[in-house]
Design a protein around this motif. Structure first.
Motif, PDB file in Angstrom:
ATOM      1  N   GLN A 275      16.296 -11.483  -9.829  1.00 28.82           N
ATOM      2  CA  GLN A 275      16.405 -12.954  -9.247  1.00 28.82           C
ATOM      3  C   GLN A 275      16.493 -13.111  -7.727  1.00 28.82           C
ATOM      4  O   GLN A 275      17.448 -13.868  -7.325  1.00 28.82           O
ATOM      5  N   LEU A 276      16.011 -12.211  -7.193  1.00 35.37           N
ATOM      6  CA  LEU A 276      16.007 -12.461  -5.596  1.00 35.37           C
ATOM      7  C   LEU A 276      14.801 -13.034  -5.122  1.00 35.37           C
ATOM      8  O   LEU A 276      13.698 -13.009  -5.522  1.00 35.37           O
ATOM      9  N   SER A 277      14.677 -13.534  -3.747  1.00 37.23           N
ATOM     10  CA  SER A 277      13.490 -14.063  -3.310  1.00 37.23           C
ATOM     11  C   SER A 277      13.505 -13.599  -1.677  1.00 37.23           C
ATOM     12  O   SER A 277      14.535 -12.954  -1.325  1.00 37.23           O
ATOM     13  N   ALA A 341      15.105 -12.776  11.261  1.00 31.91           N
ATOM     14  CA  ALA A 341      15.535 -12.131   9.876  1.00 31.91           C
ATOM     15  C   ALA A 341      16.391 -13.197   9.437  1.00 31.91           C
ATOM     16  O   ALA A 341      16.315 -13.807   8.105  1.00 31.91           O
ATOM     17  N   ARG A 342      17.600 -13.304   9.964  1.00 33.61           N
ATOM     18  CA  ARG A 342      18.661 -14.347   9.477  1.00 33.61           C
ATOM     19  C   ARG A 342      18.153 -15.679   9.449  1.00 33.61           C
ATOM     20  O   ARG A 342      18.057 -16.561   8.301  1.00 33.61           O
ATOM     21  N   ASN A 343      17.358 -16.369  10.556  1.00 31.13           N
ATOM     22  CA  ASN A 343      16.920 -17.588  10.333  1.00 31.13           C
ATOM     23  C   ASN A 343      15.841 -17.817   9.560  1.00 31.13           C
ATOM     24  O   ASN A 343      15.762 -18.811   8.792  1.00 31.13           O
ATOM     25  N   VAL A 344      15.015 -17.012   9.316  1.00 27.44           N
ATOM     26  CA  VAL A 344      13.798 -17.358   8.415  1.00 27.44           C
ATOM     27  C   VAL A 344      14.231 -17.310   6.818  1.00 27.44           C
ATOM     28  O   VAL A 344      14.001 -17.986   6.259  1.00 27.44           O
ATOM     29  N   ARG A 345      15.294 -16.207   6.769  1.00 30.99           N
ATOM     30  CA  ARG A 345      16.023 -16.370   5.494  1.00 30.99           C
ATOM     31  C   ARG A 345      16.565 -17.647   5.259  1.00 30.99           C
ATOM     32  O   ARG A 345      16.504 -18.171   4.007  1.00 30.99           O
ATOM     33  N   GLU A 346      17.541 -18.247   6.095  1.00 32.37           N
ATOM     34  CA  GLU A 346      18.365 -19.540   6.012  1.00 32.37           C
ATOM     35  C   GLU A 346      17.111 -20.709   5.855  1.00 32.37           C
ATOM     36  O   GLU A 346      17.134 -21.574   4.990  1.00 32.37           O
ATOM     37  N   LYS A 347      16.201 -20.597   6.738  1.00 28.12           N
ATOM     38  CA  LYS A 347      15.195 -21.747   6.772  1.00 28.12           C
ATOM     39  C   LYS A 347      14.271 -22.049   5.502  1.00 28.12           C
ATOM     40  O   LYS A 347      14.178 -22.901   4.851  1.00 28.12           O
ATOM     41  N   GLN A 349      15.505 -20.477   2.692  1.00 30.64           N
ATOM     42  CA  GLN A 349      16.261 -20.777   1.520  1.00 30.64           C
ATOM     43  C   GLN A 349      15.939 -19.283   0.516  1.00 30.64           C
ATOM     44  O   GLN A 349      15.881 -19.362  -0.466  1.00 30.64           O
ATOM     45  N   SER A 350      16.164 -18.197   1.271  1.00 33.57           N
ATOM     46  CA  SER A 350      15.639 -16.768   0.542  1.00 33.57           C
ATOM     47  C   SER A 350      16.877 -16.024   0.214  1.00 33.57           C
ATOM     48  O   SER A 350      17.877 -16.297   0.936  1.00 33.57           O
ATOM     49  N   SER A 351      16.815 -14.973  -0.687  1.00 38.37           N
ATOM     50  CA  SER A 351      17.976 -13.869  -0.681  1.00 38.37           C
ATOM     51  C   SER A 351      18.011 -13.034   0.467  1.00 38.37           C
ATOM     52  O   SER A 351      18.843 -12.365   0.857  1.00 38.37           O
ATOM     53  N   VAL A 352      16.507 -13.053   0.967  1.00 41.45           N
ATOM     54  CA  VAL A 352      16.361 -11.776   1.803  1.00 41.45           C
ATOM     55  C   VAL A 352      15.417 -12.108   3.052  1.00 41.45           C
ATOM     56  O   VAL A 352      14.544 -12.841   2.866  1.00 41.45           O
ATOM     57  N   GLY A 353      15.768 -12.040   4.173  1.00 47.48           N
ATOM     58  CA  GLY A 353      14.948 -12.238   5.345  1.00 47.48           C
ATOM     59  C   GLY A 353      14.624 -10.930   5.903  1.00 47.48           C
ATOM     60  O   GLY A 353      15.313 -10.011   6.120  1.00 47.48           O
ATOM     61  N   ILE A 354      13.202 -11.011   6.195  1.00 48.89           N
ATOM     62  CA  ILE A 354      12.822  -9.696   7.014  1.00 48.89           C
ATOM     63  C   ILE A 354      12.038 -10.065   8.246  1.00 48.89           C
ATOM     64  O   ILE A 354      11.183 -10.928   8.330  1.00 48.89           O
ATOM     65  N   SER A 355      12.191  -9.248   9.442  1.00 46.29           N
ATOM     66  CA  SER A 355      11.476  -9.846  10.682  1.00 46.29           C
ATOM     67  C   SER A 355      10.807  -8.531  11.289  1.00 46.29           C
ATOM     68  O   SER A 355      11.203  -7.606  11.022  1.00 46.29           O
ATOM     69  N   SER A 378      18.022  -9.169   6.715  1.00 46.11           N
ATOM     70  CA  SER A 378      19.003 -10.175   6.610  1.00 46.11           C
ATOM     71  C   SER A 378      19.217 -10.432   5.111  1.00 46.11           C
ATOM     72  O   SER A 378      18.356 -10.695   4.426  1.00 46.11           O
ATOM     73  N   VAL A 379      20.194  -9.978   4.482  1.00 43.54           N
ATOM     74  CA  VAL A 379      20.435 -10.121   2.996  1.00 43.54           C
ATOM     75  C   VAL A 379      21.785 -11.047   2.833  1.00 43.54           C
ATOM     76  O   VAL A 379      22.745 -10.803   3.452  1.00 43.54           O
ATOM     77  N   ILE A 380      21.652 -12.084   1.903  1.00 40.72           N
ATOM     78  CA  ILE A 380      22.501 -13.064   1.869  1.00 40.72           C
ATOM     79  C   ILE A 380      24.091 -12.479   1.521  1.00 40.72           C
ATOM     80  O   ILE A 380      23.987 -11.652   0.453  1.00 40.72           O
ATOM     81  N   GLY A 381      24.843 -12.800   2.024  1.00 38.06           N
ATOM     82  CA  GLY A 381      26.414 -11.964   1.822  1.00 38.06           C
ATOM     83  C   GLY A 381      26.598 -10.631   2.176  1.00 38.06           C
ATOM     84  O   GLY A 381      27.751 -10.073   2.120  1.00 38.06           O
ATOM     85  N   GLU A 382      25.501 -10.194   2.913  1.00 36.87           N
ATOM     86  CA  GLU A 382      25.851  -8.774   3.659  1.00 36.87           C
ATOM     87  C   GLU A 382      25.664  -8.982   5.207  1.00 36.87           C
ATOM     88  O   GLU A 382      25.098  -9.885   5.709  1.00 36.87           O
TER      89      GLU A 382
END
Length: 416
Positions: A275-277, A341-347, A349-355, A378-382
């Motif tokens: 259940q990751l995005s 990576a962090r900003n695309v994940r947050e914007k 609203q994903s579990s994982v962001g990659i750049s 960028s992985v949420i919580g890591e």
């Protein structure tokens, strides 16, 4: 001892030599022949020239037991397959009445005017077993000549495949008894080069008999082709399973997929289960990474989206990379990759962001040489991570290798 048949696949058509169409027929037929333990020794393409086609047929007749010819059975003057074979066999050519009736009926039904050259399509060899063409007009043929089996099929893939499945496969079953079968398994690897993989497997490759082990470099990584021969499906399963286990015992850490599986399919499936995005910020790759993921059915449950942030304005204005980062570190840097990576994940609203950011060429950027690549994760919580690479090749090669490295990083994250 059972006869070992040598097969040859011969395609007639200048359009194949010019590259206007690909010879997919030969690839498909080879796979079918493998099911019957028939070894294909040659694929040959020859243009629409009577002397060259006849010469090629003569060579095939001298070296092969089964010769399968595709193409050259149509209505025009450059459809010369029959004439070329007759030049070496002297078997009379006659008009096949049922095929001629089908051709005439088609023209009557459609209202088209039938030109005289359409009668050419109904010509067959007098001694041939005629194969009715349910998908088109020109019939196929099986001709026995001087202890050789000649099979003539239309070049249109739809017509050829239908005829092969309905008529040729049953014929081959009787000819060979299907006493021996051949099957290949493809193992796919990432994160290891061809020479390194071969080095790790050198003992297995040196001692190979059945199955055989063949390493091959592709655009999507390294593959190992395992090819086994056996008298039954069960025998093939046992041989290939044992060989696969032996290979993975040595290089299993780099194994990602098998046969038609792709790394992106596995990633999507694992993300679904967990259940990751995922979301991507793509500068260097220009959307190629996201495209690979969304090519998989069901990707909408996993892929939130992607931002092609090719210009500096999009990096700072849309994905809000701090201008200080750009000024001090540049757009081609670990710091920029981390921020993207962090900003695309947050914007998104994903579990994982990659750049992805880097220099594809042909010129240096910000003093960084061509092939310099940074991938952010960028992985949420890591803790956010950035990875630096130096790739070789032209512009598209560097971009493609960057996408594959991104898939590898995500795959390795999923495995943990």
């Amino acid at each position: 001892m059972k006869k070992q048949y040598k097969a040859e696949i011969l395609a007639v058509g200048t359009e194949l030599l010019l590259g206007q169409i690909a010879n997919t027929n030969a690839q498909w037929i080879s796979k079918q022949l493998a099911l019957y333990g028939i070894n294909v020794y040659n694929h040959v393409v020859v243009g629409d020239n009577l002397n060259r086609v006849a010469g090629t047929f003569k060579q095939a007749h001298e070296r092969s037991d089964i010769i399968i010819v595709t193409g050259g059975l149509g209505p025009t003057e450059d459809d010369l397959t029959r004439e070329a074979f007759q030049a070496i066999c002297n078997i009379p050519i006659v008009e096949h009445e049922p095929s001629m009736k089908k051709i005439e009926d088609w023209f009557k039904r459609t209202g088209w005017q039938m030109t005289p050259n359409n009668r050419r399509q109904a010509r067959v060899f007098e001694t041939a077993t005629v194969l009715f063409n349910k998908q088109g007009m020109a019939p196929g043929m099986i001709v026995q000549y001087e202890e050789r089996t000649w099979i003539f099929l239309p070049g249109v893939p739809r017509e050829m495949k239908a005829m092969f499945k309905e008529d040729i496969l049953p014929y081959l079953y009787k000819l060979t008894g299907k006493e021996q079968m051949i099957r290949s398994t493809i193992l796919k690897f990432l994160g290891i080069g061809e020479s390194a993989l071969e080095h790790e497997l050198q003992d297995l490759i040196r001692e190979q008999t059945n199955p055989t082990i063949a390493p091959l470099a592709t655009d999507d990584g390294i593959i190992i082709r395992l090819t086994a021969k056996a008298d039954s499906e069960e025998g093939l399963d046992a041989l290939l399973t044992e060989a696969k286990s032996a290979v993975l015992l040595k290089v299993g850490d780099y194994f990602v997929a098998e046969n038609d599986e792709t790394i992106e399919q596995i990633i999507i499936e694992h993300f679904k289960k967990k259940q990751l995005s995922i979301a991507a910020a793509e500068s260097l790759t220009g959307g190629k990474f996201t495209d690979r993921l969304i090519s998989v059915s069901g990707a909408s449950e996993v892929v939130q989206g992607g931002v092609v942030c090719y210009s500096e304005a999009v990096k700072t204005g849309v994905l809000e990379v701090p201008e200080q980062v750009i000024a001090e570190k540049g757009t081609v840097s670990e710091a920029c990759a981390l921020s993207l990576a962090r900003n695309v994940r947050e914007k998104l609203q994903s579990s994982v962001g990659i750049s992805f950011t880097g220099v594809a060429g042909p010129n240096e950027v910000e003093g960084k040489q061509v092939g310099t690549v940074y991938i952010g994760l960028s992985v949420i919580g890591e803790e956010d991570k950035a990875f630096g690479f130096q790739f070789q090749g032209d512009r598209n090669t560097i971009r493609n290798r960057t996408v594959m490295k991104g898939l590898e990083l995500i795959f390795n994250y999923v495995k943990v």
